[in-house]
Write an enzyme that holds these catalytic residues in place. Structure first.
Site, PDB file in Angstrom:
ATOM      1  N   TYR A  51     -28.905  -0.225  -3.632  1.00  0.00           N
ATOM      2  CA  TYR A  51     -29.622   0.802  -4.547  1.00  0.00           C
ATOM      3  C   TYR A  51     -29.499   2.241  -4.094  1.00  0.00           C
ATOM      4  O   TYR A  51     -29.030   3.128  -4.776  1.00  0.00           O
ATOM      5  CB  TYR A  51     -31.069   0.544  -4.845  1.00  0.00           C
ATOM      6  N   TYR A  64     -37.796  -3.485   3.796  1.00  0.00           N
ATOM      7  CA  TYR A  64     -36.790  -2.646   4.281  1.00  0.00           C
ATOM      8  C   TYR A  64     -35.411  -3.348   4.704  1.00  0.00           C
ATOM      9  O   TYR A  64     -35.591  -4.418   5.465  1.00  0.00           O
ATOM     10  CB  TYR A  64     -37.495  -1.879   5.456  1.00  0.00           C
TER      11      TYR A  64
END
Ligand SMILES: [Zn+2]
Lengths: 141, 382
Positions: free
Chosen positions: B328, B280
């Site tokens: 992304y 993360y």
């Protein structure tokens, strides 16, 4: 700001039964924290039990209002329009000498004064609807 | 029953004009079921997350009704960025317990078009404590900047270490045709970008996106009837240490240490055994702090290693090979699920231009809140 573009309101503390005494003390210019009579644990924010030993009713004590900056940031991008005019402002975590930590803004100087380890003293800023918000400024010995 | 990931899919990500929260859920779910070789009526468990653009008390029920299914088990889970990994952990437990054979885990949100960037920033700032944080103008980037500043003070983290993360991940995103941010990014650009919350600059902060992702977690024998591309779930773990920034027990060491240790113990592996990591990265400091807390690098050594190329596709720990939340895309709980989908693709050898050669083990981590809720997964090639 014009009449058709009212200044957006900053969020005011949403006082609960747990925290009413804390905010009442702030309005009188006193910073308070809780210490458990059973085990001595210091805690913040206030709640009706000790998070260490679970004893009921930790006592409220008055802080000397002196602390040290544990970390800080200078906020350039406000979370909402209400804070836009304040940028850049210092958001800091302050460890008070009695052993509890508050998030505050550093007042009383340019943001570039902020540093980890800076000694600070509490001050109280009046809130629009009454009451006061604890903040800090550099401690001048 | 041994749980496996039998299907994985994601939608387009970025600004998806006209997208709807439930339509993105359904698109991701359909694609994941197709990937698993399953019909919708073979799903007996559904796990959903939450939506900022379309909040609902019972999002999984809303999804089931919209998608036209009636699973025997259904629940929505809210653990911020840890949610996607937590859904896999919960689905695996449901399969192990014999309660479900095929669990559909689906996350999506249309935060960029549904809320706008300012709306998303303001909505996220509401995670701050209503008495002791929000009145001070805390934002999510500001909370992570407090972590960054302390890591700089205690661990010698520098702005260059952080910038190297965003530059490395942008390089990965440029190899992914679906990534939202694919323009070249240099160290100079990252280091001179506008300040958001000092010391975090623009490229230290994740994107705001529309998009969705879904997984199917199945009993191994159920999956074997439909696919030969299932991925093994080798280990998982969780740790939850606090919620609010002012209540962080430490600003340099986080619950990912314990969640990862549980996952590694369950898998019988160590960080040195991991071929690819999808961790993360809500901010550059999130990833750097987690790499050191988890034990991929000793304290103070992640930054210099990253500058040396450790996280590149041919580095010692290829990381966030799709570009991560920084490049992304990040659409709420689906942001964390993109990491899992990428891990599945790497382990299947389906990652095309960004494939890590010979990837057999993957570590995936999600964290929610201000590094508050942690969930780690270890996946393996079947
Ligand atoms: Zn006690």
């Amino acid at each position: 700001m014009t009449a058709t573009d009212p200044s957006p309101m900053k969020p005011v503390p949403l006082v609960t039964a747990d925290t009413r005494a804390f905010w009442d003390a702030c309005a009188e210019g006193a910073l308070t924290f809780q210490r458990c009579a059973a085990c001595g644990h210091v805690q913040f924010p206030p709640r009706p039990f000790c998070t260490e030993c679970r004893a009921a009713g930790p006592g409220m004590e008055r802080s000397a209002g002196l602390g040290t900056i544990h970390s800080f940031t200078i906020v350039h991008r406000a979370p909402t329009a209400a804070f836009k005019a304040d940028t850049p402002y210092v958001l800091a975590l302050v460890d008070f000498d009695e052993g509890f930590r508050l998030m505050v803004n550093l007042r009383g100087g340019p943001p570039s004064d902020a540093r980890i380890g800076l000694r600070v003293r509490v001050l109280f800023e009046p809130l629009a609807g009454g009451g006061a918000l604890p903040q800090v400024r550099p401690l001048v010995e | 029953m041994t749980p496996v990931i039998s299907g994985a899919a994601d939608t387009a990500v970025g600004r998806l004009d006209g997208s709807g929260c439930m339509a993105l859920h359904a698109e991701a779910a359909s694609a994941a079921l197709a990937d698993a070789g399953l019909r919708a009526d073979e799903v007996d468990g559904v796990l959903c997350a939450y939506s900022l653009a379309e909040p609902h008390l019972m999002l999984s029920s809303v999804f089931n009704e919209y998608f036209g299914i009636a699973p025997s088990y259904s629940a929505a889970v809210q653990a911020g960025g840890a949610t996607a990994c937590a859904l896999v952990m919960q689905a695996a437990a449901l399969v192990r317990a014999g309660i479900c054979r095929n669990v559909l885990a689906v996350c999506a949100d249309n935060r960029l078009t549904g809320l706008g960037r300012n709306g998303a920033v303001a909505a996220l700032a509401e995670v701050g404590h209503p008495q002791f944080e929000r009145p001070y103008g805390m934002s999510i980037p500001a909370a992570y900047a407090l972590v960054a500043r302390r890591c700089m003070h205690e661990r010698g983290v520098t702005a260059e270490h952080l910038a190297a993360i965003s530059v490395t991940q942008r390089g990965h995103a440029r190899r992914h045709p679906k990534a939202q941010a694919r323009d070249p990014l240099t160290m100079e650009q990252a280091l001179s970008a506008r300040m958001i919350a000092d010391p975090l600059r623009l490229f230290d902060c994740c994107l705001v996106s529309d998009g969705g992702a879904a997984l199917v977690i199945s009993a191994a024998d159920a999956a074997a009837d439909h696919t030969d591309r299932a991925v093994s779930i080798l280990g998982y773990g969780q740790m939850n240490t606090h919620e609010h920034a002012f209540a962080m027990p430490s600003l340099t060491d986080f619950g990912c240490r314990q969640s990862a240790a549980q996952a590694f113990a369950m898998a019988g592996l160590t960080p040195a055994d991991i071929d690819v990591a999808e961790i993360y990265d809500s901010f550059t400091i999130t990833l750097l702090a987690e790499l050191e807390s988890i034990g991929f690098f000793p304290k103070g050594e992640a930054g210099p290693a990253i500058l040396d190329g450790a996280l590149e596709l041919d580095g010692i720990l290829p990381c966030n090979t799709h570009g991560g939340l920084l490049s992304y895309g990040h659409s709420g709980a689906a942001g964390g699920m993109f990491h899992i989908v990428e891990a599945v693709r790497q382990l299947r050898g389906e990652a095309e231009a960004r494939q890590v050669a010979g990837a057999e083990t993957a570590f995936v981590h999600g964290d929610g809140g201000i590094l508050s809720a942690h969930c780690s997964l270890i996946l393996g090639r079947a």
